[in-house]
Structure formats: structure tokens, C-alpha cells
Design an enzyme around this catalytic site. Structure first.
Site, PDB file in Angstrom:
ATOM      1  CG  HIS A 238      -2.015   0.906   1.316  1.00  0.00           C
ATOM      2  ND1 HIS A 238      -1.865   2.261   1.249  1.00  0.00           N
ATOM      3  CD2 HIS A 238      -3.345   0.705   1.459  1.00  0.00           C
ATOM      4  CE1 HIS A 238      -3.047   2.854   1.350  1.00  0.00           C
ATOM      5  NE2 HIS A 238      -3.963   1.927   1.462  1.00  0.00           N
TER       6      HIS A 238
ATOM      7  CD  GLU B  56      -3.363   1.399  -1.988  1.00  0.00           C
ATOM      8  OE1 GLU B  56      -3.951   0.348  -1.648  1.00  0.00           O
ATOM      9  OE2 GLU B  56      -3.864   2.533  -1.835  1.00  0.00           O
TER      10      GLU B  56
HETATM   11  O1  TA6 Z   1      -6.183   1.594  -0.494  1.00  0.00           O
HETATM   12  C1  TA6 Z   1      -7.153   2.583  -0.306  1.00  0.00           C
HETATM   13  C2  TA6 Z   1      -7.861   2.339   1.025  1.00  0.00           C
HETATM   14  O2  TA6 Z   1      -8.499   1.078   1.018  1.00  0.00           O
HETATM   15  C3  TA6 Z   1      -8.835   3.481   1.265  1.00  0.00           C
HETATM   16  O3  TA6 Z   1     -10.166   3.063   1.147  1.00  0.00           O
HETATM   17  C4  TA6 Z   1      -8.468   3.950   2.685  1.00  0.00           C
HETATM   18  O4  TA6 Z   1      -9.209   3.236   3.643  1.00  0.00           O
HETATM   19  C5  TA6 Z   1      -6.979   3.609   2.714  1.00  0.00           C
HETATM   20  O5  TA6 Z   1      -6.911   2.336   2.104  1.00  0.00           O
HETATM   21  C6  TA6 Z   1      -6.308   3.698   4.053  1.00  0.00           C
HETATM   22  O6  TA6 Z   1      -6.747   2.675   4.889  1.00  0.00           O
HETATM   23  P1  TA6 Z   1      -6.241   2.716   6.429  1.00  0.00           P
HETATM   24  O7  TA6 Z   1      -6.856   1.517   7.058  1.00  0.00           O
HETATM   25  O8  TA6 Z   1      -4.743   2.656   6.385  1.00  0.00           O
HETATM   26  O9  TA6 Z   1      -6.709   4.035   6.963  1.00  0.00           O
END
Ligand code: TA6
Length: 305
Positions: free
Chosen positions: A176, A277
């Protein structure tokens, strides 16, 4: 606590340190990190979460964004760097009470091995369910994961799932990555023209037309794993990302309102990063048969515009 970490770092250096290439240290953020150096390039990987926190190519600037509020070892996922989402991406597919993005972002990984090869320096971190403390949501307590981080001309990551159990296991996941940019409003993600994507903001499926640009919250799972790039005119660079073992790419910016709700981005934080990601997300689930492995890989580099 500080003494214990210092002792762990000293032990880690004796066992895994490679002079001039890899050291185990106590981070100013309050946890153990592996620090990699290779021909002027540097990278830092936290044992908490198996999370790359920093990548600076030789002669270049920091490629990753890290929240100014980031602290290690707090039991809370660190915002920024390259969090490991495993063995599920996003909300758990069936249980609402489980944490988003799986069980290892807040777990302590261990150093498995280090190596100094001609093409770069590598650290391997591993995680498996602690005896008698299998985290809820782990499909099988004999499912384990390792992360290879190799610093060379580029930064390469390989997230390998190993199924030590007797049944096939379905996983999703992502590397991510939070990429550091000068201003989200003038940044673009290139390479996804024509790709289909699930727009998580309204659940609709659409096709990408041209570059991905940003004028509000964007949260999309692209059914593509083509080489993509972050074009940043402010920092005058292109960050290039290539994937293996993946058929999906997630692009996310929280923009202002969600940034306020998240509360851990720091002032104007949402404008200083974009997440691109490398994933097995959405319909890109992977089934790992007993005794088999699956590796999700990303190669990251930066070049002047
Ligand atoms: O990858 C995008 C995502 O799934 C968004 O929907 C947002 O929730 C982000 O990840 C961050 O997630 P987190 O749990 O690290 O706040």
C-alpha cells in the site's frame, strides 16, 4: 523499553548486520528498523508491520511519504511508507469486526536473513501466527508470510504467502505505497489509460480515460497491473512502479474531508502523497494451494521529469 530495544538492535546486528550494507537500529520513531545502504541509495524497513518507511535512490530525494505523526510499536498502523495489507485488502470479506487491511500491519515481524548481492542488498522479514495467539481472520494458522526488500538500482519488494496448511486458502493483499509528491492537485498517475476500474466511492465500474488526475477523493481498484508512474511536476520527477503476481492496482487520495476524518496526515498531508498500490484486490483474489506460495511483487524507481 529503550534499553530493551537497544539490546535487541545489538543482537540483531550481531546476527544479521553486514558492514556498510545492512544494520539493525532503533528508529527515532520508537521501534527496530533494518537500514539498507547501496551505492548511495538508502532504505529503512520497520520490523513493526514489515513496513518500508523510507526509500532514497542514489542522488535523489525521498520517494515515500510518512505521516509526521508516525510512531512505531504503538499497536496502531503507521500511516505512510509501504504498509503490508495481508491476508486481506480493505474490509474483511465477511467479518465487519476485523481490522481493515489484514493482521500484519501492527504485528512484529522478525528478520529471517540478510544478503549483500551484486545487484543490491536484501533483507527478508517473516511473520507467522504466534503459538496459541492466532489473530482473528487468519484463514489458517499455518499460513505465513515473508517480505523481501531489495535495495539496488531500484527498490524491489516481494510479499510471499506460504500455505503450510492442508486446505487451499484464498487471499487478497497489497503493498500500500504512499508516494511523496509536491502537490496532489497537479500530480498525475500515468499508464492506466483504458483500464477498467471499480470506483469505491460509488461502487460503479468505469473505464479510465487518459491519465488519472485529482480534484477530489479518489479510491479506485484498477483491473490492471501495467507499469504505472506518478508524474510530479513540483518535485520534477517520475516515480515508476512495476508489478508482478498482480492483476490490480489501487489508486487513492483521501482529499480534504477524509483527511480530516483520518486525523493522522498532518497539515496539508493529503496534498503531499498519492497511494499507488501494487495489489491482489477486488476480483484479483489468489488461491494458494497447500504447500504452495504466491508472491506479490513491486519494483519502484524515480527519474527526473
Ligand atoms: O487503499 C485505499 C484504502 O483502502 C482506502 O479506502 C483507505 O481506507 C486507505 O486504504 C487507508 O486505509 P487505512 O486503514 O490505512 O486508513
Amino acid at each position: 523499553m529503550a534499553d530493551r530495544l537497544a539490546r535487541e538492535a545489538a543482537h540483531g546486528n550481531r546476527e544479521f548486520g553486514i558492514a556498510g550494507a545492512i544494520g539493525i537500529a532503533v528508529s527515532p520513531l520508537g521501534g527496530l528498523v533494518a537500514v539498507l545502504a547501496y551505492h548511495g541509495a538508502r532504505a529503512t524497513v520497520a520490523l513493526d508491520g514489515g513496513q518500508v518507511l523510507s526509500y532514497v535512490p542514489a542522488g535523489g530525494g525521498e520517494v515515500l511519504w510518512l505521516s509526521p505523526l508516525a510512531r512505531l510499536g504503538t499497536g496502531k498502523a503507521v500511516r505512510g511508507g509501504i504498509p503490508v495489507c495481508w491476508p486481506w485488502f480493505g474490509p474483511h470479506p465477511t467479518s465487519t469486526g476485523l481490522p481493515a487491511h489484514g493482521v500484519v500491519r501492527t504485528a512484529r515481524w522478525r528478520v529471517v536473513e540478510t544478503a549483500h548481492e551484486a545487484s543490491g542488498v536484501r533483507v527478508r522479514l517473516g511473520w507467522s501466527a504466534p503459538e496459541g495467539a492466532v489473530p482473528p481472520g487468519l484463514p489458517d494458522n499455518r499460513l505465513s508470510v515473508r517480505l523481501d526488500v531489495t535495495l539496488g538500482r531500484r527498490l524491489s519488494l516481494g510479499l510471499t504467502t506460504e500455505n503450510g496448511g492442508a486446505r487451499p486458502v484464498e487471499i487478497t493483499g497489497a503493498l500500500h505505497s504512499y508516494f511523496r509528491i509536491g502537490d496532489i492537485g497537479v500530480t498525475a498517475v500515468t499508464g492506466l489509460d483504458g483500464a477498467r476500474y471499480l470506483d469505491k466511492l460509488d461502487g460503479m465500474t468505469r473505464s479510465q480515460s487518459g491519465d488519472v488526475t485529482f480534484a477530489g477523493e479518489v479510491d479506485r481498484i484498477y483491473a490492471a497491473s501495467v507499469p504505472v508512474a506518478v508524474r510530479d511536476p513540483v518535485l520534477a520527477r517520475r516515480i515508476t512502479i512495476e508489478a508482478t503476481g498482480s492483476a490490480s492496482t489501487v489508486v487513492w487520495t483521501p482529499w480534504t474531508e477524509k483527511a480530516l476524518r483520518l486525523g493522522d496526515l498532518g497539515p496539508e498531508g493529503h496534498a503531499r502523497f498519492v497511494c499507488v498500490e501494487t495489489a491482489n484486490a477486488g476480483r484479483d483474489q489468489r488461491v494458494v494451494a497447500p504447500g504452495m506460495t504466491h508472491t506479490l511483487g513491486a519494483s519502484i524507481g524515480a527519474e527526473p521529469l
